[in-house]
Design a protein around this motif. Structure first.
Motif, PDB file in Angstrom:
ATOM      1  N   ARG A   1     -97.759 -17.039  33.375  1.00  0.00           N
ATOM      2  CA  ARG A   1     -96.481 -16.510  34.163  1.00  0.00           C
ATOM      3  C   ARG A   1     -95.788 -15.591  33.649  1.00  0.00           C
ATOM      4  O   ARG A   1     -96.139 -14.947  32.547  1.00  0.00           O
ATOM      5  N   SER A   2     -94.717 -15.108  34.327  1.00  0.00           N
ATOM      6  CA  SER A   2     -93.988 -13.922  33.937  1.00  0.00           C
ATOM      7  C   SER A   2     -93.440 -14.163  32.405  1.00  0.00           C
ATOM      8  O   SER A   2     -93.005 -15.092  31.754  1.00  0.00           O
ATOM      9  N   ARG A   3     -93.954 -13.057  31.527  1.00  0.00           N
ATOM     10  CA  ARG A   3     -93.713 -12.873  30.205  1.00  0.00           C
ATOM     11  C   ARG A   3     -92.969 -11.770  29.779  1.00  0.00           C
ATOM     12  O   ARG A   3     -93.220 -10.780  30.402  1.00  0.00           O
ATOM     13  N   ARG A   4     -92.008 -11.852  29.014  1.00  0.00           N
ATOM     14  CA  ARG A   4     -91.058 -10.720  28.653  1.00  0.00           C
ATOM     15  C   ARG A   4     -91.578 -10.482  27.238  1.00  0.00           C
ATOM     16  O   ARG A   4     -92.276 -11.018  26.336  1.00  0.00           O
ATOM     17  N   LEU A   5     -91.017  -9.060  26.773  1.00  0.00           N
ATOM     18  CA  LEU A   5     -91.367  -8.544  25.396  1.00  0.00           C
ATOM     19  C   LEU A   5     -90.567  -9.570  24.624  1.00  0.00           C
ATOM     20  O   LEU A   5     -89.541 -10.080  24.598  1.00  0.00           O
TER      21      LEU A   5
ATOM     22  N   ASN B   1     -93.958 -15.924  21.596  1.00  0.00           N
ATOM     23  CA  ASN B   1     -94.123 -15.059  22.651  1.00  0.00           C
ATOM     24  C   ASN B   1     -94.957 -15.786  23.870  1.00  0.00           C
ATOM     25  O   ASN B   1     -95.374 -15.179  24.742  1.00  0.00           O
ATOM     26  N   LEU B   2     -94.707 -17.052  23.961  1.00  0.00           N
ATOM     27  CA  LEU B   2     -95.278 -17.762  24.946  1.00  0.00           C
ATOM     28  C   LEU B   2     -94.348 -17.811  26.279  1.00  0.00           C
ATOM     29  O   LEU B   2     -93.240 -18.052  26.086  1.00  0.00           O
TER      30      LEU B   2
ATOM     31  N   TYR C   1     -90.340  -7.041  31.057  1.00  0.00           N
ATOM     32  CA  TYR C   1     -91.552  -7.915  31.416  1.00  0.00           C
ATOM     33  C   TYR C   1     -92.859  -7.254  31.571  1.00  0.00           C
ATOM     34  O   TYR C   1     -92.926  -6.105  31.728  1.00  0.00           O
ATOM     35  N   PHE C   2     -93.869  -8.077  31.146  1.00  0.00           N
ATOM     36  CA  PHE C   2     -95.157  -7.464  31.261  1.00  0.00           C
ATOM     37  C   PHE C   2     -95.359  -7.721  32.845  1.00  0.00           C
ATOM     38  O   PHE C   2     -95.203  -8.548  33.677  1.00  0.00           O
ATOM     39  N   PHE C   3     -95.816  -6.550  33.500  1.00  0.00           N
ATOM     40  CA  PHE C   3     -96.353  -6.628  34.805  1.00  0.00           C
ATOM     41  C   PHE C   3     -97.843  -6.486  34.959  1.00  0.00           C
ATOM     42  O   PHE C   3     -98.516  -5.778  34.771  1.00  0.00           O
TER      43      PHE C   3
END
Length: 778
Positions: free
Chosen positions: A108-112, A146-147, A431-433
């Motif tokens: 799902r949406s993951r951020r730095l 980082n999950l 966020y990772f796109f």
């Protein structure tokens, strides 16, 4: 939008044959809340969107597959029926998860992470100040920070993010406007010593033209006010020093730390250590020093004699008659450095081709700067910040902001910085796109770069992404090797192992000084180096994964070797040493860092260590205790040893199944104390003079017996496939930002099988994991 509302899919009903199998072979023992092992099949619902329900189904499948269930003392199902059950339920769960992934992705949406955000800002702005410690603390799940599922976003997170963005931009501007290059400070012994030779204080004293610090327990002894930083920044210190009264068999190990060195601010930051000898040597250290902080350099070896000084202060001449070891500093050269590059590099990152005038106070863009010039620079910055090409519509709000600011008469540079601030607070930056399904080339570039370097893709990687070449497995292999080579394998492994092996927690407990007198900060930091250099060596040479456990070498310096009782090691540098075949060292399980993070600082627990080995190295997840097992400890009256206590505990059938996996590694490691030293007996009270011998023997869950740690270690190493599977799973978890899912199992098995010809080489496993469908899909 980065994420859209999604109506959760409903799982199809459990296949009829699988349901019948449970009725025929499991319900007799697991019917109702008092079921065996605390497991009630009536509570096993078919909602596969529930992590708790999915976890229970996973354990049911695993235990029937491994023939742990039904128990050997009950009627056994036909092997073909059991195999059909495992196949049917595996397909049922896997197919449902695959269908869900096709709709919303596996991750799902993951951020730095905090570190990734810090390093991305460093690369974007060519700055070098620490920022991660200013952000809200991160949660760790399965050891990793980082999950995606453990990354909440509260107003506290938002506020700290805004603060860090402002800090980074202000630092970049200050770096450009303040181009002064302070000269190195040459601090001779006189400047390092106390100002008043007659005062009793904690600064060095002058002795034979040297600044001397004695071995003692006095807090902040060896603080150096002459090294106080006038501004926060990175500094290089060239320290020339020698020893005094050094022991016969080794030099005087000293620590280098920094802090305010006052009772009101007692915390000190570790910089490094060195072994001073009678011959003066120069050593170089680099560290970030906050404004008004200073160095503290002192003898820090817990094994050497310490001087006694009254009142927490030391007078000149009080140490000499005590004949204790000491450190004699000849000089220190203190120099401000800029690891991220010059002010010109920062100006290029911030302004690009815009013409400007820089003064001591501010930056002025040329009066000829047009709105189109600003828009062009904003577009260029957004491309780098978002780490993929952007279209005008995606940054229209920032272009509108620039237009409105210029129309209002604001300074063009202030308008530009306001737009940068907005871009750096955008979800596309934080966020990772990643589009659902197969990753595009830019998503691959981001995932690969952040896994291996914890920062944004560099120019070479982005160029390949623009050329759509990263789906080529050979190109991906080449870029993995390049990133490891240019940015450092040791750097990658340091951050990966800190989470995988919980090394980040090594300072969480402090060994009891009464029972661990030889332990000190130098030993602890050397233990970390041992594990990191060991992993680096295995990865570099593509060693088989069994070497994680059975290696006949390690990495140590003279201080750690002396702590371990290993002879013949000299020098302060971490170095590879080959171990004797009878040595108790070698492999992760015998390394001090691992042994310390799996203990509480005072004593050891076979349960704690057993769970850790099972989950971190063998890939065997240990579920929480059954719900019907009370939280209170079982009756252990009459038990004398930890083994007797645990035997009373596991006599409960609810506990026995898991303890079959927990206890073997737990008992095998009992020969290592809470601070990582080898022992053969438990320490006892003074009233009990006879020590209690340690019995590390036990039986593995598959029935194999071992009598000592060495035999246990060999049994684990002789079965490399679980080690390889676990290492692969941890790499994918770290690289994708998601726990391993049930539906990943078949792909994980395929990855591991690909590396069998290399004896499951660790570098081969890394490349296979990165080339896998799991890594290359959202």
């Amino acid at each position: 939008m980065l994420c859209l509302p999604f109506q959760a899919l409903a799982a199809p009903p459990l296949p009829e044959n699988a349901s019948r199998f449970l009725q025929d072979h499991c319900f007799d023992c697991h019917d109702g809340p008092d079921g065996e092992g605390g497991f009630d099949l009536n509570s096993l619902n078919q909602d596969l969107t529930s992590p708790a329900s999915l976890g229970k189904w996973s354990r049911v499948i695993d235990r029937i597959s491994s023939e742990e269930m039904p128990p050997a003392d009950t009627d056994q199902p036909d092997p073909a029926d059991a195999q059909d059950f495992v196949q049917d339920t595996t397909d049922w769960v896997t197919n449902f998860q695959k269908e869900t992934f096709s709709k919303v992705g596996r991750v799902r949406s993951r951020r730095l992470t905090n570190l990734q955000l810090e390093r991305t800002l460093h690369d974007l702005l060519a700055i070098d100040l620490p920022l991660a410690n200013q952000l809200t603390d991160e949660q760790r799940s399965s050891g990793f920070n980082n999950l995606a599922d453990a990354q909440p976003m509260s107003h506290f997170h938002l506020q700290s993010h805004l603060t860090v963005i402002d800090t980074a931009l202000e630092y970049a501007i200050t770096k450009i406007t303040n181009r002064s290059a302070p000269r190195p400070q040459n601090l001779n012994a006189q400047k390092l010593c106390r100002v008043n030779p007659r005062s009793r204080c904690r600064e060095p004293e002058m002795l034979d033209g040297k600044a001397v610090v004695w071995s003692s327990g006095v807090t902040f002894h060896g603080r150096l006010p002459s090294t106080i930083a006038n501004e926060s920044g990175w500094y290089r210190f060239r320290i020339t020093a020698s020893s005094l009264n050094e022991p016969e068999t080794h030099g005087v190990w000293c620590s280098v730390r920094s802090g305010r060195c006052t009772s009101g601010a007692p915390l000190l930051s570790w910089i490094g250590a060195f072994e001073a000898n009678s011959t003066a040597q120069e050593r170089v250290f680099e560290a970030w020093i906050p404004k008004d902080h200073m160095l503290e350099i002192r003898p820090a070896d817990a094994t050497i004699k310490r001087g006694r000084f009254q009142g927490g202060q030391i007078g000149t001449g009080e140490g000499t008659p005590q004949n204790v070891p000491g450190l004699a500093m000849h000089s220190i050269v203190m120099e401000r450095i800029y690891p991220a590059g010059t002010a010109a590099a920062t100006q290029q990152q911030l302004l690009g081709e815009l013409e400007s005038e820089v003064t001591q106070q501010e930056i002025h863009l040329s009066p000829n700067t047009t709105q189109k010039d600003l828009e062009r620079q904003i577009m260029e910055f957004a491309n780098r910040a978002f780490r993929r090409p952007v279209v005008t519509s995606q940054i229209q709000p920032f272009l509108d902001l620039a237009r409105a600011g210029l129309n209002a008469g604001e300074k063009p540079f202030d308008v530009l910085i306001a737009c940068y601030r907005g871009i750096l607070c955008s979800p596309r930056f934080l966020y990772f796109f990643e589009p659902v399904g197969k990753l595009d080339d830019f998503a691959i570039a981001n995932r690969l770069s952040y896994m291996l370097t914890n920062s944004m893709p560099d120019a070479k990687l982005l160029k390949l992404a623009r050329e759509n070449k990263l789906h080529d497995k050979s190109v991906l292999h080449e870029q993995t090797e390049r990133l490891l080579r240019e940015y450092g394998e040791l750097e990658f492994l340091t951050h990966f192992a800190d989470q995988w092996l919980d090394l980040v927690d090594i300072g969480f407990t402090e060994p009891d000084r009464k029972t661990h007198r030889d332990f000190d900060p130098i030993v602890q930091n050397s233990m970390l180096d041992e594990t990191r250099y060991f992993l680096h060596d295995l990865l570099k040479h593509n060693a088989g994964v069994s070497r994680l456990i059975s290696a006949e070498h390690t990495f140590t310096n003279s201080r750690l070797a002396r702590y371990y009782g290993i002879d013949g090691v000299a020098g302060e540098k971490i170095q590879r040493i080959d171990l004797e075949r009878t040595s108790n060292r070698g492999g992760l399980l015998a390394q001090g860092a691992i042994l310390k993070v799996t203990a509480n600082g005072t004593n050891t627990s076979p349960v704690l260590r057993g769970v850790w080995v099972s989950e971190r190295l063998l890939g065997k997840q240990i579920p929480p205790p059954p719900e019907n097992v009370p939280a209170v400890e079982p009756d252990i009256r009459g038990a004398k040893t930890i083994r007797e206590q645990l035997q009373k505990h596991v006599s409960d059938a609810s506990c026995a199944a898991c303890h079959a996996h927990i206890d073997p590694p737990g008992y095998a490691l009992e020969n290592f104390d809470a601070a990582g030293r080898w022992r053969t007996t438990y320490s006892t009270s003074r009233q009990k003079r006879k020590p209690i011998a340690i019995d590390p023997s036990f039986t593995m869950s598959d029935g194999q017996k071992f009598s000592d740690f060495q035999q246990f270690r060999q049994l684990i190493a002789d079965n490399p496939e679980p080690l390889a599977r676990n290492f692969c799973e941890k790499l994918i978890t770290y690289g994708t930002g998601s726990d391993i899912q049930f539906a990943d199992r078949r792909e994980i098995k395929k990855i591991v099988e690909q590396t069998a010809d290399s004896n499951y080489g660790m570098r081969s496993l890394l490349h296979a994991a990165i080339a896998s469908d799991i890594f290359l899909s959202k």
